[in-house]
Design an enzyme around this catalytic site. Structure first.
Site, short mmCIF file in Angstrom:
data_model
loop_
_atom_site.label_atom_id
_atom_site.label_comp_id
_atom_site.label_asym_id
_atom_site.label_seq_id
_atom_site.Cartn_x
_atom_site.Cartn_y
_atom_site.Cartn_z
N GLY A 14 43.05 -54.46 -36.64
CA GLY A 14 44.14 -55.99 -37.12
C GLY A 14 43.49 -56.35 -38.24
NE ARG A 75 45.02 -52.00 -34.90
CZ ARG A 75 46.03 -52.14 -34.87
NH1 ARG A 75 47.10 -52.36 -35.09
NH2 ARG A 75 45.43 -54.02 -34.47
CG ASP A 106 35.81 -54.73 -28.38
OD1 ASP A 106 34.68 -54.63 -28.62
OD2 ASP A 106 36.84 -54.94 -27.33
CB THR A 128 39.87 -59.40 -33.33
OG1 THR A 128 40.67 -59.90 -33.42
CG2 THR A 128 38.87 -60.13 -32.81
CG ASP A 130 43.67 -60.33 -30.37
OD1 ASP A 130 44.29 -61.53 -30.86
OD2 ASP A 130 43.59 -59.21 -30.42
CG ASP A 132 39.63 -59.36 -28.00
OD1 ASP A 132 38.64 -59.29 -29.83
OD2 ASP A 132 41.07 -58.16 -28.30
NE ARG A 174 44.19 -55.52 -29.55
CZ ARG A 174 45.06 -54.91 -30.50
NH1 ARG A 174 45.51 -53.74 -29.80
NH2 ARG A 174 45.09 -54.79 -31.23
O1 F6P Z 1 43.89 -57.18 -32.59
C1 F6P Z 1 45.23 -58.47 -33.27
C2 F6P Z 1 46.32 -58.62 -32.84
O2 F6P Z 1 47.21 -59.36 -34.23
C3 F6P Z 1 46.85 -58.56 -31.40
O3 F6P Z 1 46.43 -60.03 -31.71
C4 F6P Z 1 47.90 -57.75 -31.55
O4 F6P Z 1 47.85 -57.22 -30.25
C5 F6P Z 1 48.18 -56.98 -32.36
O5 F6P Z 1 47.20 -57.16 -33.54
C6 F6P Z 1 49.11 -56.30 -32.62
O6 F6P Z 1 48.66 -55.35 -33.66
P1 F6P Z 1 49.53 -54.86 -34.69
O7 F6P Z 1 48.99 -54.74 -36.59
O8 F6P Z 1 49.09 -52.89 -34.51
O9 F6P Z 1 51.22 -54.96 -34.71
#
Ligand code: F6P
Length: 323
Positions: A14, A75, A106, A128, A130, A132, A174
């Site tokens: 992300g 990803r 991660d 990120t 998050d 996290d 997340r």
């Molecule tokens: O890791 C960053 C994040 O925005 C999280 O907070 C969320 O769960 C996820 O990515 C959403 O991912 P996507 O871009 O696949 O919707």
């Protein structure tokens, strides 16, 4: 292994505000040290498809203030296969890339570990919203996302106050409650609900609403972490039990965008330089991290094995002053 003269930089997973500032820092620090540097597009996918371009000092002009990532992000599932990994190593070999700075979370670090184990020195930077990453007190993007969410909740508060409603707001993160706790304290939420702490509707929300109603409180903001979710159900239940009209809002991807805060730009700049320092000394299989406010680095395998630390003190503060 000493003697690296060419490195790559990529962003993966992300996106997060401040990734561009990190890319800029890596490119400029590398060029200053006489290293050649390639920008790799779309994360590890770009390594497999050879979607790469040599960077110059000017390739990263006018990006420090921009959200998102000029290198794009993805990803990659193919990269997780032996075949994908082999292609990536071959591409690195063809361009003389001896080390790669990988910016992300991660998942990005796991990719960096796998590539390092195949002879390409990698250094991961925590990027990120998050916050996290167990090994680091801070991740690039967290401050900006928190400020964006706070701005949004401040707006929600105006309408919540006017209508004397309760509003349940879901913030990203997340499986981690760090963003929710930060936002909760900053907006003075009535309650914060996170995956790390067992939650009881009656004890943690209803009782607080009833108690504060007695001292004149008429509207309420409840911050819920994405990892808990179900904000629509929660809103219905709060309304049913308390009789207070309740709405739910999911802030979503707006939290990932926008110009990075000064803090994120500075952290990204510091971490980018650290990553290049490591690679130029021939040190790979590392992640850059913040510990006690200082920029440090750890072996990736050790970093990935670290236990996550939840900020219970801030979580407690959020509720202690919500009276
Ligand atoms: O890791 C960053 C994040 O925005 C999280 O907070 C969320 O769960 C996820 O990515 C959403 O991912 P996507 O871009 O696949 O919707």
């Amino acid at each position: 292994m000493l003697g690296i003269d060419t490195i790559g930089v990529l962003t993966s997973g992300g996106d997060a505000p401040g990734m561009n500032a990190a890319v800029r820092s890596v490119v400029r620090a590398a060029l200053t040290r006489g290293l050649k540097v390639f920008g790799i597009r779309r994360g590890y996918s770009g390594l497999i498809t050879e979607d790469i371009e040599e960077m110059s000092i000017r390739s990263v002009s006018d990006i420090i203030h921009r959200g998102g990532t000029i290198l794009y992000t993805a990803r990659s599932h193919t990269f997780r296969t032996e075949e994908g990994m082999k292609k990536a190593v071959d591409v690195c070999g063809r361009h003389g890339i001896g080390g790669v700075v990988t910016i992300g979370g991660d998942g990005t670090f796991r990719g960096a570990r796998d590539l390092s184990h195949r002879g390409i020195l990698c250094v991961g930077l925590p990027g990120t919203i998050d916050n996290d990453i167990s090994s680091s007190e801070y991740t690039i993007g967290y401050d900006t996302a928190m400020n964006t969410a706070v701005e949004m909740v401040d707006k929600i508060r105006d309408t919540s106050q006017s209508h004397e409603r309760c509003t349940v707001v879901e913030v990203m993160g997340r499986n981690c409650g760090s963003l929710a706790v930060g936002v909760g304290v900053a907006v003075g939420a009535t309650a914060v609900v996170v995956p790390e702490v067992q939650f009881d509707l009656e004890r943690d929300i209803i009782a607080t609403m009833r108690r504060t109603q007695l001292t004149g409180k008429k509207h309420f903001i409840i911050i819920v972490a994405e990892g808990v979710g179900k904000v629509n159900e929660l809103a219905k239940e709060i309304e049913r039990v308390t009789g207070v009209e309740t709405r739910a809002t999911v802030l979503g991807h707006v939290q990932r965008g926008g110009s990075p805060s000064a803090h994120d730009r500075i952290m990204a700049s510091r971490m980018g330089v650290k990553a290049v320092e490591l690679l130029s000394e021939g040190i790979g299989n590392q992640v850059v991290a913040v510990k006690g406010g200082r920029i440090v680095s750890y072996d990736i395998d050790k970093a990935l094995a670290m236990d996550s630390v939840f900020d219970e003190e801030l979580f407690t503060i959020a509720h202690e002053i919500s009276i």
